[in-house]
Design an enzyme around this catalytic site. Structure first.
Site, PDB file in Angstrom:
ATOM      1  N   HIS A 159     -14.985 -22.597  64.279  1.00 57.02           N
ATOM      2  CA  HIS A 159     -16.036 -23.368  64.822  1.00 57.02           C
ATOM      3  C   HIS A 159     -17.316 -23.162  64.159  1.00 57.02           C
ATOM      4  CE1 HIS A 159     -16.439 -19.391  67.562  1.00 57.02           C
ATOM      5  NE2 HIS A 159     -17.411 -19.431  66.675  1.00 57.02           N
ATOM      6  N   HIS A 160     -17.539 -22.206  63.118  1.00 59.96           N
ATOM      7  CA  HIS A 160     -18.569 -22.109  62.321  1.00 59.96           C
ATOM      8  C   HIS A 160     -18.597 -23.233  61.325  1.00 59.96           C
ATOM      9  CE1 HIS A 160     -19.294 -18.140  64.007  1.00 59.96           C
ATOM     10  NE2 HIS A 160     -18.043 -17.963  64.045  1.00 59.96           N
ATOM     11  N   GLU A 209     -16.278 -10.007  64.077  1.00 53.89           N
ATOM     12  CA  GLU A 209     -17.275  -9.269  63.862  1.00 53.89           C
ATOM     13  C   GLU A 209     -18.157  -9.351  64.821  1.00 53.89           C
ATOM     14  OE1 GLU A 209     -18.286  -6.999  61.969  1.00 53.89           O
ATOM     15  OE2 GLU A 209     -20.471  -6.796  62.359  1.00 53.89           O
ATOM     16  N   THR A 240     -14.975 -13.952  78.971  1.00 51.22           N
ATOM     17  CA  THR A 240     -16.206 -13.774  79.199  1.00 51.22           C
ATOM     18  C   THR A 240     -16.873 -13.771  80.587  1.00 51.22           C
ATOM     19  OG1 THR A 240     -16.557 -14.357  77.010  1.00 51.22           O
ATOM     20  CG2 THR A 240     -18.326 -13.677  77.867  1.00 51.22           C
ATOM     21  N   HIS A 276     -15.851 -14.067  62.926  1.00 49.27           N
ATOM     22  CA  HIS A 276     -15.956 -14.247  64.294  1.00 49.27           C
ATOM     23  C   HIS A 276     -15.696 -12.995  65.035  1.00 49.27           C
ATOM     24  CE1 HIS A 276     -17.002 -16.289  67.656  1.00 49.27           C
ATOM     25  NE2 HIS A 276     -16.053 -15.417  68.177  1.00 49.27           N
ATOM     26  N   ARG A 283     -32.144 -24.126  59.973  1.00 46.39           N
ATOM     27  CA  ARG A 283     -32.389 -22.669  59.591  1.00 46.39           C
ATOM     28  C   ARG A 283     -32.644 -22.601  58.428  1.00 46.39           C
ATOM     29  NH1 ARG A 283     -26.719 -19.741  61.258  1.00 46.39           N
ATOM     30  NH2 ARG A 283     -28.021 -17.813  60.335  1.00 46.39           N
ATOM     31  N   TYR A 315     -17.849 -10.008  67.895  1.00 43.93           N
ATOM     32  CA  TYR A 315     -17.304  -9.353  69.007  1.00 43.93           C
ATOM     33  C   TYR A 315     -17.358  -7.843  68.982  1.00 43.93           C
ATOM     34  CZ  TYR A 315     -16.322 -14.221  71.121  1.00 43.93           C
ATOM     35  OH  TYR A 315     -16.565 -15.311  71.336  1.00 43.93           O
ATOM     36  N   SER A 318     -21.070  -1.808  81.688  1.00 38.45           N
ATOM     37  CA  SER A 318     -19.705  -1.542  82.527  1.00 38.45           C
ATOM     38  C   SER A 318     -19.922  -0.224  83.343  1.00 38.45           C
ATOM     39  CB  SER A 318     -18.566  -1.779  82.148  1.00 38.45           C
ATOM     40  OG  SER A 318     -18.331  -2.938  81.863  1.00 38.45           O
ATOM     41  N   ASP A 350     -13.548  17.156  70.395  1.00 35.77           N
ATOM     42  CA  ASP A 350     -14.119  16.402  69.314  1.00 35.77           C
ATOM     43  C   ASP A 350     -13.379  15.144  69.021  1.00 35.77           C
ATOM     44  OD1 ASP A 350     -15.770  15.545  66.363  1.00 35.77           O
ATOM     45  OD2 ASP A 350     -16.358  17.758  66.895  1.00 35.77           O
ATOM     46  N   LYS A 381     -16.087 -11.402  83.231  1.00 29.72           N
ATOM     47  CA  LYS A 381     -16.744  -9.978  83.030  1.00 29.72           C
ATOM     48  C   LYS A 381     -17.998 -10.154  83.624  1.00 29.72           C
ATOM     49  CE  LYS A 381     -16.265  -7.253  79.338  1.00 29.72           C
ATOM     50  NZ  LYS A 381     -14.934  -6.329  79.255  1.00 29.72           N
ATOM     51  N   TRP A 389     -27.011 -13.791  55.004  1.00 24.43           N
ATOM     52  CA  TRP A 389     -25.930 -12.662  55.237  1.00 24.43           C
ATOM     53  C   TRP A 389     -24.585 -13.320  55.003  1.00 24.43           C
ATOM     54  CZ3 TRP A 389     -22.300 -11.015  58.920  1.00 24.43           C
ATOM     55  CH2 TRP A 389     -21.970 -11.680  59.956  1.00 24.43           C
ATOM     56  N   HIS A 402     -32.399  -9.290  56.252  1.00 25.23           N
ATOM     57  CA  HIS A 402     -32.908  -9.015  57.650  1.00 25.23           C
ATOM     58  C   HIS A 402     -31.619  -9.084  58.401  1.00 25.23           C
ATOM     59  CE1 HIS A 402     -34.110  -9.566  61.949  1.00 25.23           C
ATOM     60  NE2 HIS A 402     -33.438 -10.775  61.783  1.00 25.23           N
ATOM     61  N   SER A 407     -16.734   3.019  55.298  1.00 27.45           N
ATOM     62  CA  SER A 407     -17.283   3.591  56.522  1.00 27.45           C
ATOM     63  C   SER A 407     -16.756   3.090  57.924  1.00 27.45           C
ATOM     64  CB  SER A 407     -18.847   3.657  56.315  1.00 27.45           C
ATOM     65  OG  SER A 407     -19.450   3.917  57.544  1.00 27.45           O
ATOM     66  N   SER A 408     -16.785   1.728  58.048  1.00 21.22           N
ATOM     67  CA  SER A 408     -16.648   1.254  59.443  1.00 21.22           C
ATOM     68  C   SER A 408     -14.896   1.280  59.714  1.00 21.22           C
ATOM     69  CB  SER A 408     -16.885  -0.501  59.520  1.00 21.22           C
ATOM     70  OG  SER A 408     -18.271  -0.546  59.601  1.00 21.22           O
TER      71      SER A 408
END
Lengths: 183, 387, 530
Positions: C307-308, C260, C333, C258, C455, C262, C273, C110, C336, C146, C81, C174-175
């Site tokens: 922090h993880h 990722e 943040t 991390h 979890r 963002y 926006s 293009d 914004k 994951w 998932h 790809s990314s």
């Protein structure tokens, strides 16, 4: 420069950046190890250190506690001679750890040290340690393995104790021709 | 379960919330205060930051709702033209920054307290296994005592039983469901207890919310945490790092006793351990009949081995089948070795965890069940003699 | 040279509008609109596959007891998932919006590298086919979360892990290629007059996101390669026995992980926006500080990964540094969020579906952000880490965050893509049902987390039961509601009302200067921007 040309140039630069990041992440591995052995951040102690000449032995005593642990299914009676020692920084001490190969096959063992709190690892220096090399034991063999160490005279003032754990791993199956060097 | 049953339950739950205040009383919406000075500080810090967050949210959402109402086109047909203001930007950059500094100070203080593991009165080695904990006392009245602490909730409460009609039913559960163990960790009140946390296999995490402790158990490394519990009581926690299929089934129970009771417990334990050792040795010395071995083996298999190897030994996921396997039908010595010493791909070492009699019985059972018909019998003494 | 080239290119454009037919069109297309469409369709399919797994998870967690699946399969479900939603749904959807809209927004014909664009897309179905075969392999699929921490993912993982690693590599390539394409396009192909500080904010957020991608996807590739070599080639990166360290895996993974997150949210910030100024009929407040805030968030994202890992046994100095750095991200943040509120303030607001999703994004993302501030406080994290409080936090920033941003973008731009208007009533129903169910699903998770529920567990003790039941009911509703979205898409394409060139009165930007639907080739001559 035409758009196509500019595009190719930017593409090239970015590809280089991506490849560079791959290199950077692999470089993280030795960087991490260096950072940790210098600061002892993950509790890993450094390699062999020569005794410093003319060290002043300090009055204060630090309690050094020993823990042993065997990984997986190892049952090799791995234990320390002393459960703890009162140690003066600057003085060299000798202690021993016992191991017995209770199986009927030869084994190769690797001991991995870990220190709590981790930041004190930088202050524990070993001049001799069974953890520096893989230990070969014949079937049924038992021995006492030495660790010769001293606490740095710069050992932080606000700490009075630390714990050293050795975890024993069976590395018989992954032994190479050369004897590996642990920390 | 049919969709209808689900919907009924959902409706009942929702109704019960509106109808009965008791429903709320039973629910804990907030972090617990816990029982130590540290856990109280953590709770207070949590509440402070929570309320500040609520205030910020109320202000921001309030502004949005107000604007949605007052500045909608029908009420406010002409939009204003402004679209920047350096002053305002500076204000709403600086104020949050100052609020964060205000958080950082008490947070730093609390963290320094939590990380001061020095001068402990009692040291306990906590080792995570797949899927239970081991506790070993390093000093104090209980020095040398070591035991495993496993989930004791009966399987029919969580795995259920498949009835003759093919439907799964569950035995009734009580409030300690999945939070009870056969052998809790016992520590004294009023003493600083230091937990040295490590693991035998993968990363686990020792989580005791009542003590505000969570420390990862990393194989090959040792981590520290401490707690000083002022009052006796029983406190429960869980493993907090994914470690495989049993991750949700390895709870932690700490029984905090007065120092006098703790000493009494320690001496009782030492006696019990000595007795159990003698009994195990006696049992091991005997010769067991095949029937006795198969009966005990069946029980041990159902309780311990079937979780991974399947109730009929057919394997599950990455765990291999035993029915027809090379190990269970090949040389006995290999079978004994892997059960007692563990294997490279994650099979735990059961010698010392299960008694010699249990191991001998379950190996005998595995070698003579399902389609395995080796006829081999393994005696407890064979296990005792295994090096 | 100007005019002659112009007509020449115009003629060529008409000539090339003769698209290929059938499957060859889609297999070989280098057109950014086609590729954008493929990314979006692909991400929608993956959204439902990942969503189906979530339904299995929530069905099992509906009540205490192991009713439906065994614990190992449950771990496979949570793992897949996460992987599918992060890498298959959220990220490709954002790339889809980028492909469609960036050239239109900057007046480019293009993307800069159209063929690489085609490869970037087609690698994804390959990667995810491999990924989705793994549960059917001997030993089952990945079940280590994951985040695939070692040694659970090295020594103790099934045979399918090598395929998982291979899929991650392909998807990563790809990314990276997609991100490079975005950067090159934005840097080199803006219409004359469009300076960086005149670019729409969506383009800015994607510009920054693309740099993050090029920087950190290689780090993920390295982490996954180290797992591969630890498993197969005798290395000991993460094995203490060989001198390695399992915690080092976490460092390398989260150095990627991390930034990722963002990567997943910044494009949604860009969408919001774009939409809020349109329906407030007022320019975005503080355009330049929005740009600087985006850049600060991206820069800071590299400095907070530990922090993880607050519970891994870090020394206090590190805990303090990462706590302060993480708290700091709240500042840009917050800027914004305040800027969006200042945009609607004194505007003239209407509440079409895109605006509903965009406004709810601001509110619900703020909830996720505030729980993030709570988690940044290291001593508190010892209570929150690896509990459902964290699950609540990231689902708030991802579902009513990134995904609602995706819904908003779809409703907003579908007239431009298809030339048809969606049914506004249907859109509003989809919005309100999603809004109600997303909160019913994820808000109670704050409570079960605070109560101590860990979890990644398939069964739980009784004090968590009510919260879980509410979450499961919400989840079933949320899942069913998304079928409405699919219905909306199909009915819009089939029999939506014809859309004008600019269906939104307050909209600005070059994309609204081309017809609806946008012609196959647009801006073959670049427009001039003043």
């Amino acid at each position: 420069m035409s758009t196509q040309g500019k595009n190719k140039k930017t593409l090239g630069r970015l590809l280089l950046f991506a490849v560079g990041m791959v290199g950077f992440s692999f470089a993280l591995v030795p960087l991490y190890n260096v950072f940790c052995s210098v600061t002892g951040l993950n509790g890993k102690t450094g390699g062999k250190v020569n005794p410093v000449a003319g060290m002043k032995v300090q009055q204060r005593k630090i309690r050094l506690e020993f823990l042993t642990m065997e990984q997986g299914g190892l049952k090799d009676d791995f234990r320390s001679k002393h459960s703890s020692m009162e140690v003066h920084p600057g003085k060299i001490y000798l202690t021993h750890f016992h191991v017995k190969n209770k199986t009927d096959k030869d084994v190769v063992l690797q001991a991995i040290p870990s220190i709590a709190p981790g930041e004190l690892a930088a202050y524990l220096h070993k001049t001799e340690c069974f953890c520096f090399t893989q230990q070969k034991l014949k079937a049924g063999e038992e021995k006492w393995m030495p660790v010769r160490f001293f606490l740095d005279t710069d050992f932080p003032q606000d700490y009075k104790e630390l714990t050293l754990q050795y975890t024993l791993f069976d590395v018989t199956s992954s032994v190479t021709k050369n004897t590996g060097t642990g920390n | 379960m049919a969709l209808g049953k689900y919907l009924k339950l959902a409706l009942m739950t929702l109704l019960s919330i509106f109808v009965s205040q008791n429903a709320f009383a039973a629910l804990n919406f907030n972090l617990r205060k816990g029982v130590t000075d540290v856990s109280h500080e953590v709770y207070h810090l949590h509440m402070t930051i929570f309320w500040v967050s609520v205030i910020i949210a109320v202000i921001v959402f309030g502004a949005i709702f107000y604007s949605v109402f007052a500045h909608r086109r029908s009420k406010h047909p002409v939009p204003a033209k402004f679209h920047h203001s350096t002053t305002v930007e500076i204000i709403w950059t600086t104020i949050p920054f100052l609020i964060l500094i205000a958080f950082a100070l008490p947070a730093t203080r609390t963290l320094i307290q939590i990380e001061d593991n020095s001068k402990a009165d009692v040291n306990v080695l906590v080792t995570g296994y797949r899927w239970y904990w081991q506790y070993k006392y390093m000093d104090g009245p209980a020095k040398g005592i070591s035991f495993y602490s496993k989930l004791s909730t009966p399987k029919d409460q969580y795995e259920g039983v498949i009835g003759k009609d093919g439907k799964k039913t569950f035995a009734p559960r009580d409030k300690n469901y999945l939070l009870e163990v056969d052998h809790p960790l016992v520590i004294p009140t009023g003493k600083k207890v230091r937990f040295l946390v490590t693991s035998k296999d993968v990363i686990h995490s020792w989580f005791m919310p009542d003590f505000a402790i969570k420390q990862d158990a990393v194989p090959g490394f040792i981590n520290e945490a401490w707690a000083k519990v002022p009052k006796p009581g029983i406190y429960r926690g869980q493993c907090a790092e994914l470690c495989g299929k049993g991750h949700g089934f390895m709870p932690i129970v700490v029984d905090v006793k007065s120092p006098a009771d703790f000493e009494q417990w320690a001496s009782d334990q030492k006696q019990q351990i000595a007795k159990a050792k003698a009994a195990a040795e006696a049992a091991a010395a005997q010769s067991w009949s095949k029937e006795k071995l198969m009966a005990l083996g069946k029980k041990v298999f159902a309780k311990t081995c079937s979780t991974c190897h399947g109730p009929q030994g057919k394997g599950m996921g990455p765990f291999p089948a035993l029915d027809g396997s090379k190990i269970a039908t090949g040389p006995v010595a290999n079978h004994i070795h892997i059960v007692t010493h563990g294997g490279k791909k994650g099979m735990p070492a059961w010698k010392g965890v299960l008694s010699d009699a249990d191991i001998a019985a379950v190996i005998t059972f595995e070698r003579n069940s399902w389609s395995n018909k080796t006829g081999d019998i393994v005696q407890p003494a064979d296990i005792a003699n295994t090096k | 040279m100007g005019t002659i080239t112009d007509t020449h290119t115009e003629a060529h454009a008409d000539h090339h509008d003769h698209k290929a037919k059938g499957i060859t069109r889609w297999l070989f297309t280098t057109n950014h609109k086609d590729i954008g469409t493929m990314y979006l369709v692909f991400s929608l399919i993956m959204f439902f596959i990942g969503g189906a797994m979530a339904m299995v998870i929530r069905a099992e967690l509906f009540e205490p007891g192991l009713q439906i699946v065994d614990p190992h399969f449950f771990n496979e479900m949570t793992t897949m998932h996460g992987l599918i939603m992060v890498f298959g749904a959220v990220m490709p959807s954002m790339v889809g919006f980028a492909n469609w809209m960036i050239p239109l927004m900057i007046g480019a014909p293009d993307m800069a590298l159209p063929r690489m664009n085609n490869w970037s897309f087609w690698l994804l179905p390959v990667a995810f086919t491999i990924m989705m075969i793994t549960p059917f392999m001997d030993g089952g699929g990945p079940a280590f979360g994951w985040t695939f921490y070692a040694p659970l993912s090295t020594t103790f993982a099934p045979k399918s892990t090598e395929y998982f690693i291979f899929a991650v590599h392909i998807m990563g390539i790809s990314s990276i290629m997609g991100a490079i394409n975005v950067i090159v396009t934005i840097m080199n192909m803006r219409a004359p007059g469009m300076t960086y500080m005149k670019m729409p904010l969506f383009v800015w957020t994607w510009f920054v996101t693309a740099y993050l991608l090029v920087a950190v996807m290689p780090v993920l590739a390295s982490a996954v390669t180290m797992v591969l070599t630890d498993r197969n080639f005798g290395t000991s990166f993460f094995d203490a026995a060989g001198g390695g360290d399992p915690v080092m895996f976490q460092h390398i993974f989260w150095f990627f992980g991390h930034p990722e997150v963002y990567i997943m949210i910044l494009p949604a910030f860009g969408v919001v926006s774009t939409i809020i100024p349109t329906f407030a009929r007022k320019k975005l407040f503080g355009y330049s500080s929005m740009v600087y805030a985006t850049g600060s968030i991206a820069f800071l994202s590299f400095l907070v990964w530990m922090h993880h890992m607050f519970t891994t046994g870090m020394p206090i100095a590190a805990e303090l540094f990462f706590m302060y750095a993480t708290m700091l991200i709240a500042v840009p943040t917050g800027v914004k969020i305040f800027n969006w509120v200042a945009t609607i303030w004194q505007g003239s607001l209407t509440f079409e579906t895109p605006m509903l999703f965009a406004l709810s994004f601001v509110i619900l993302f703020t909830i996720g952000g505030l729980s993030g501030v709570m988690m940044s406080i290291a001593p508190l994290d010892s209570q929150y880490h690896d509990t459902y409080f964290i699950v609540a936090h990231f689902h708030y920033v991802l579902f009513p965050g990134a995904i609602f941003g995706g819904f908003a973008a779809t409703y907003y731009w579908i007239p431009k893509w298809t030339g048809k208007m969606y049914n506004e009533t249907l859109g509003k129903i989809h919005f309100w049902l999603s809004m109600i169910f997303v909160n019913l699903t994820f808000f109670p998770m704050h409570f079960s987390g605070l109560a101590g529920m860990p979890r990644r567990i398939p069964d739980y003790s009784l004090q968590f039961a009510d919260f879980n039941m509410w979450s499961s009911i919400g989840a079933f509703g949320l899942g069913l509601t998304q079928l409405l979205f699919v219905y909306m898409l199909i009915s819009t394409v089939r029999h939506g009302k014809t859309a004008p060139q600019k269906p939104w009165e307050g909209a600005e930007g070059l994309e609204w200067t081309v017809p609806s639907p946008a012609p196959y080739h647009t801006f073959t001559t670049p427009p001039h921007v003043d």
